[in-house]
Scaffold this motif. Sequence first.
Motif, short mmCIF file in Angstrom:
data_model
loop_
_atom_site.label_atom_id
_atom_site.label_comp_id
_atom_site.label_asym_id
_atom_site.label_seq_id
_atom_site.Cartn_x
_atom_site.Cartn_y
_atom_site.Cartn_z
N HIS A 6 0.86 -1.20 0.00
CA HIS A 6 0.00 0.00 0.00
C HIS A 6 0.89 1.23 0.00
CE1 HIS A 6 -4.19 1.50 0.99
NE2 HIS A 6 -3.47 2.62 1.12
N TYR A 39 -7.82 6.69 -4.32
CA TYR A 39 -8.72 7.16 -3.26
C TYR A 39 -9.82 8.05 -3.81
CZ TYR A 39 -4.94 10.60 -3.56
OH TYR A 39 -3.99 11.47 -4.02
N HIS A 64 -12.34 6.51 -1.67
CA HIS A 64 -12.10 6.58 -0.23
C HIS A 64 -13.33 7.18 0.47
CE1 HIS A 64 -10.20 8.18 3.45
NE2 HIS A 64 -9.14 7.43 3.20
N GLU A 93 -8.62 2.33 -2.22
CA GLU A 93 -9.01 1.90 -0.91
C GLU A 93 -10.41 2.39 -0.59
OE1 GLU A 93 -7.02 4.25 2.52
OE2 GLU A 93 -5.67 4.59 0.80
N ASP A 97 -14.48 6.07 7.55
CA ASP A 97 -13.57 6.93 8.29
C ASP A 97 -14.39 7.85 9.19
OD1 ASP A 97 -11.82 9.10 9.07
OD2 ASP A 97 -10.44 8.47 7.50
N HIS A 129 -9.97 0.68 4.11
CA HIS A 129 -9.58 1.79 4.97
C HIS A 129 -10.54 1.81 6.16
CE1 HIS A 129 -8.34 5.97 5.98
NE2 HIS A 129 -9.59 6.04 6.43
N ARG A 131 -10.84 3.74 9.81
CA ARG A 131 -10.35 4.67 10.82
C ARG A 131 -11.46 4.93 11.83
NH1 ARG A 131 -6.72 10.19 10.08
NH2 ARG A 131 -6.00 10.22 12.24
N HIS A 154 -5.97 -2.71 5.46
CA HIS A 154 -4.82 -1.80 5.29
C HIS A 154 -4.49 -1.10 6.60
CE1 HIS A 154 -3.26 2.22 4.48
NE2 HIS A 154 -4.46 2.74 4.49
N ASP A 204 2.05 2.95 3.28
CA ASP A 204 1.05 4.02 3.18
C ASP A 204 1.73 5.34 2.85
OD1 ASP A 204 -1.54 4.99 3.05
OD2 ASP A 204 -1.67 5.43 5.19
#
Length: 262
Positions: A6, A39, A64, A93, A97, A129, A131, A154, A204
Amino acid sequence: MLFDSHCHLNSDKFDENDILEMIHTARDHNVVQILVPGYDMDSSQRAVELADDWQGLYAAVGIHPNDANGATEEMYQKLRDWAQLPHVVAIGEIGLDYHWDTTPKEVQFEVFRRQIRLAKEVKLPIVIHDREAHADIVQVLREEGAKEIGGIMHCFSGSWEMAKECMDMNFMISFGGPVTYKNAKRPQEVASKVPLDYLLVETDSPYLTPEPHRGKPNQPLYVRHVAEKIAELRGMEFEEICRITSENAERIFNVRNPFVSL
């Protein structure tokens, strides 16, 4: 040899000279394969171009969660078209988030689900992704039957219990720079426990630079520090971690190292 699973060489933080230098420097130190994830639409297009230009580079295309506002049917069709190209090996990805308040959750969920369904349609793995959205990520993956295609978690930041749930759905667990940080107890715990055939390493780049280069822009060369830390945590040889994680990346992305003769 190492596979950076990544790396955002498509970032607007890099110009052409930066990219050229980083790729050559990485290859001089045996980092010879790199996944470049998109993204948004522009970065996905750039990932495709880089994968076309460079042997050993591969593209993932996707939207993303922070760029999910305004996703259209035309965008999904473009992702579908890109997915037919030989060097496009994943959708991503994609994910959720909850750190940045840029996209309403309902929009994130819709775009995430649509891209999982698209990936199942084109039969490519997905790059996740996540978060601050651990529970919802796992729930959506279950509900959408993502086990059918599997993929990569990831820069994994969840618990060992979450890692086990993800692996049960055919997801590999990828670690980046944070696993090298002194106080990163949870990533280090998980990295020491993940079965070897589910383990990946990444940068990343240009984000999350590992020790001892923290504070500088990340680059694919620095994936070596991630592999070294995981080897230390597991009491293994660095070369063995390189071999295992590279073979794992080649398997999930269905590619082979172009620099190794059969």
